[in-house]
Design a protein around this motif. Sequence first.
Motif, PDB file in Angstrom:
ATOM      1  N   ARG A  11       0.828  -1.206   0.000  1.00  0.00           N
ATOM      2  CA  ARG A  11       0.000   0.000   0.000  1.00  0.00           C
ATOM      3  C   ARG A  11       0.859   1.252   0.000  1.00  0.00           C
ATOM      4  NH1 ARG A  11      -5.305   1.251   1.384  1.00  0.00           N
ATOM      5  NH2 ARG A  11      -5.625   3.445   0.795  1.00  0.00           N
ATOM      6  N   ALA A  12       1.947   1.250   0.762  1.00  0.00           N
ATOM      7  CA  ALA A  12       2.836   2.407   0.804  1.00  0.00           C
ATOM      8  C   ALA A  12       3.446   2.676  -0.573  1.00  0.00           C
ATOM      9  CB  ALA A  12       3.939   2.189   1.830  1.00  0.00           C
ATOM     10  N   ALA A  13       3.862   1.604  -1.263  1.00  0.00           N
ATOM     11  CA  ALA A  13       4.440   1.765  -2.595  1.00  0.00           C
ATOM     12  C   ALA A  13       3.402   2.277  -3.585  1.00  0.00           C
ATOM     13  CB  ALA A  13       5.016   0.439  -3.066  1.00  0.00           C
ATOM     14  N   LYS A  14       2.189   1.732  -3.494  1.00  0.00           N
ATOM     15  CA  LYS A  14       1.128   2.158  -4.412  1.00  0.00           C
ATOM     16  C   LYS A  14       0.761   3.619  -4.186  1.00  0.00           C
ATOM     17  CE  LYS A  14      -3.583   0.994  -5.841  1.00  0.00           C
ATOM     18  NZ  LYS A  14      -4.757   0.090  -5.619  1.00  0.00           N
ATOM     19  N   ASP A  15       0.624   4.013  -2.899  1.00  0.00           N
ATOM     20  CA  ASP A  15       0.262   5.402  -2.602  1.00  0.00           C
ATOM     21  C   ASP A  15       1.330   6.377  -3.072  1.00  0.00           C
ATOM     22  OD1 ASP A  15      -2.042   4.475  -1.454  1.00  0.00           O
ATOM     23  OD2 ASP A  15      -1.361   4.679   0.629  1.00  0.00           O
ATOM     24  N   ALA A  16       2.609   5.950  -3.004  1.00  0.00           N
ATOM     25  CA  ALA A  16       3.703   6.825  -3.434  1.00  0.00           C
ATOM     26  C   ALA A  16       3.968   6.727  -4.930  1.00  0.00           C
ATOM     27  CB  ALA A  16       4.973   6.470  -2.661  1.00  0.00           C
ATOM     28  N   GLY A  17       3.315   5.783  -5.604  1.00  0.00           N
ATOM     29  CA  GLY A  17       3.556   5.593  -7.035  1.00  0.00           C
ATOM     30  C   GLY A  17       4.944   5.082  -7.334  1.00  0.00           C
ATOM     31  N   LEU A  18       5.483   4.232  -6.430  1.00  0.00           N
ATOM     32  CA  LEU A  18       6.855   3.740  -6.573  1.00  0.00           C
ATOM     33  C   LEU A  18       6.865   2.216  -6.620  1.00  0.00           C
ATOM     34  CD1 LEU A  18       8.605   6.002  -3.896  1.00  0.00           C
ATOM     35  CD2 LEU A  18       8.550   6.355  -6.374  1.00  0.00           C
ATOM     36  N   PRO A  19       7.894   1.635  -7.247  1.00  0.00           N
ATOM     37  CA  PRO A  19       8.011   0.176  -7.243  1.00  0.00           C
ATOM     38  C   PRO A  19       8.449  -0.337  -5.878  1.00  0.00           C
ATOM     39  CG  PRO A  19       9.915   1.158  -8.332  1.00  0.00           C
ATOM     40  CD  PRO A  19       8.961   2.283  -8.053  1.00  0.00           C
ATOM     41  N   LEU A  20       7.987  -1.529  -5.526  1.00  0.00           N
ATOM     42  CA  LEU A  20       8.392  -2.207  -4.300  1.00  0.00           C
ATOM     43  C   LEU A  20       9.427  -3.260  -4.667  1.00  0.00           C
ATOM     44  CD1 LEU A  20       7.983  -2.858  -1.252  1.00  0.00           C
ATOM     45  CD2 LEU A  20       6.173  -4.441  -1.954  1.00  0.00           C
ATOM     46  N   LEU A  21      10.598  -3.191  -4.016  1.00  0.00           N
ATOM     47  CA  LEU A  21      11.660  -4.140  -4.330  1.00  0.00           C
ATOM     48  C   LEU A  21      11.175  -5.575  -4.126  1.00  0.00           C
ATOM     49  CD1 LEU A  21      14.646  -4.806  -4.987  1.00  0.00           C
ATOM     50  CD2 LEU A  21      15.073  -4.689  -2.519  1.00  0.00           C
ATOM     51  N   ASP A  22      11.332  -6.381  -5.158  1.00  0.00           N
ATOM     52  CA  ASP A  22      10.992  -7.795  -5.100  1.00  0.00           C
ATOM     53  C   ASP A  22      12.281  -8.572  -4.860  1.00  0.00           C
ATOM     54  OD1 ASP A  22      10.086 -10.345  -5.345  1.00  0.00           O
ATOM     55  OD2 ASP A  22       9.294 -10.135  -7.385  1.00  0.00           O
ATOM     56  N   PHE A  23      12.400  -9.168  -3.683  1.00  0.00           N
ATOM     57  CA  PHE A  23      13.621  -9.903  -3.358  1.00  0.00           C
ATOM     58  C   PHE A  23      13.818 -11.116  -4.269  1.00  0.00           C
ATOM     59  CE2 PHE A  23      13.375  -7.540   0.663  1.00  0.00           C
ATOM     60  CZ  PHE A  23      14.713  -7.189   0.823  1.00  0.00           C
ATOM     61  N   ALA A  24      12.740 -11.537  -4.948  1.00  0.00           N
ATOM     62  CA  ALA A  24      12.875 -12.664  -5.879  1.00  0.00           C
ATOM     63  C   ALA A  24      13.807 -12.302  -7.032  1.00  0.00           C
ATOM     64  CB  ALA A  24      11.507 -13.078  -6.404  1.00  0.00           C
ATOM     65  N   ALA A  25      13.760 -11.037  -7.471  1.00  0.00           N
ATOM     66  CA  ALA A  25      14.655 -10.599  -8.547  1.00  0.00           C
ATOM     67  C   ALA A  25      16.098 -10.626  -8.084  1.00  0.00           C
ATOM     68  CB  ALA A  25      14.266  -9.195  -8.999  1.00  0.00           C
ATOM     69  N   LEU A  26      16.320 -10.315  -6.810  1.00  0.00           N
ATOM     70  CA  LEU A  26      17.664 -10.354  -6.251  1.00  0.00           C
ATOM     71  C   LEU A  26      18.124 -11.803  -6.080  1.00  0.00           C
ATOM     72  CD1 LEU A  26      19.997  -8.654  -5.135  1.00  0.00           C
ATOM     73  CD2 LEU A  26      18.836  -8.644  -2.919  1.00  0.00           C
ATOM     74  N   ALA A  27      17.226 -12.671  -5.637  1.00  0.00           N
ATOM     75  CA  ALA A  27      17.569 -14.078  -5.442  1.00  0.00           C
ATOM     76  C   ALA A  27      17.902 -14.758  -6.758  1.00  0.00           C
ATOM     77  CB  ALA A  27      16.417 -14.806  -4.757  1.00  0.00           C
ATOM     78  N   ALA A  28      17.329 -14.261  -7.859  1.00  0.00           N
ATOM     79  CA  ALA A  28      17.591 -14.866  -9.162  1.00  0.00           C
ATOM     80  C   ALA A  28      19.061 -14.764  -9.536  1.00  0.00           C
ATOM     81  CB  ALA A  28      16.723 -14.206 -10.234  1.00  0.00           C
ATOM     82  N   ALA A  29      19.739 -13.730  -9.038  1.00  0.00           N
ATOM     83  CA  ALA A  29      21.161 -13.567  -9.346  1.00  0.00           C
ATOM     84  C   ALA A  29      21.993 -14.670  -8.704  1.00  0.00           C
ATOM     85  CB  ALA A  29      21.638 -12.199  -8.868  1.00  0.00           C
ATOM     86  N   ASP A  30      21.502 -15.228  -7.600  1.00  0.00           N
ATOM     87  CA  ASP A  30      22.231 -16.293  -6.910  1.00  0.00           C
ATOM     88  C   ASP A  30      22.202 -17.595  -7.708  1.00  0.00           C
ATOM     89  OD1 ASP A  30      23.693 -17.494  -4.909  1.00  0.00           O
ATOM     90  OD2 ASP A  30      21.945 -17.987  -3.695  1.00  0.00           O
ATOM     91  N   ASN A  31      21.185 -17.742  -8.526  1.00  0.00           N
ATOM     92  CA  ASN A  31      21.042 -18.969  -9.302  1.00  0.00           C
ATOM     93  C   ASN A  31      21.687 -18.878 -10.689  1.00  0.00           C
ATOM     94  OD1 ASN A  31      19.479 -20.099  -7.226  1.00  0.00           O
ATOM     95  ND2 ASN A  31      17.635 -19.088  -7.988  1.00  0.00           N
TER      96      ASN A  31
END
Length: 361
Positions: free
Chosen positions: A200-220
């Motif tokens: 909700r905070a990200a939506k109200d601010a119109g900003l993306p919310l960091l998805d840790f899944a994208a970060l975890a993908a680098a480990d694989n």
Amino acid sequence: MKPWRKKLLWIGLPALALFFAANHAEHWYRTKQAREREELLGSVSVRSETGTGALQPHNVIGIDEKSTRMDRPLFLTFATLGQWEFDPKSPAPCPEPVRKLAGQAVSCIGFMYPLQAGARTKTFCLLRTTQTCCYGPRPQFSQYLFVEMKEPVTFERLTPVIVRGKFFPDAQPAEGFIYRMEGESVIPITGDEPEVDPARAAKDAGLPLLDFAALAAADNAASRLLPPALLALDGRRAVVSGFLVRRFYSVPPRILVGRDWWDGISQGTRPTFYNAAMVFPADASELPPVWKDRGVFEGVLHVERDPDQWAKVAIVSLRDAKRCGAHASRSGPLVPIAVEGVLLVALLAIALVGNKKETTS
């Protein structure tokens, strides 16, 4: 005036009066609690402490009574409680500084250790630190206060609370305590600071919310190349949310925000480059209280492309970060006065304006 319009006024006006009274009574009570909290707290110091024994590297927080103003009358400290070195096999008499408080209405600041399951509890122990709350070693009798409330209260897991009630030195080692309190109120020192929903905070601010899944993908990945979805966030304002797994009191201070909870040594999931982000608060006011184990931050996201720098700044960091909702608190009545006015005008309009039209016709 038609009977139904008279009935509307007879019933509607008292009902609105009761509603307005309840609305302002809630606001008065909330304001009274805030004043009481500020008066009692003064300059309460809550700090990180090193666990003892097997807990040594664990994250433990406690009330620093030496740095906290507790010079008010009938403010009970754990230092005072600790004067009674009680041994069940050879019980010593209660010291005078403790005994003279018997039956007195006192206040004490500490952490709740529930004795009942559930979100609300009537009985709990109050302790100076979270060492027992989190990890379970039994403290000495003089290191905690057994509290019995008249009505169930909300259990606060890590937030310090002010407990008020009548204090009694009452050695009952078979029951597990030597001090007890007939509790009257429990007030969290955070007041009514709202919990923040990251999405909700990200939506109200119109900003993306960091998805840790994208970060975890680098480990694989076979190479140390970062995913395009992650690189696309570099230099953009974004929201990062997670567990506050480690704090660095350097200059500037830093906070390691993890996807998963970790106790600092063995329990939970250890933070790595691929499941945590480094947050750099904009200033000291944006540092979360030490008892907060989760946080939501907004700032400029930086993605470090050079693997040789990951050990210093992590893969993802949030710069000039501010806590979302940190300074938001509810002020004024739950229902604004303007809304109360609209309701009153609407009732009178239905009852009186409609009656005027009927009379003229």
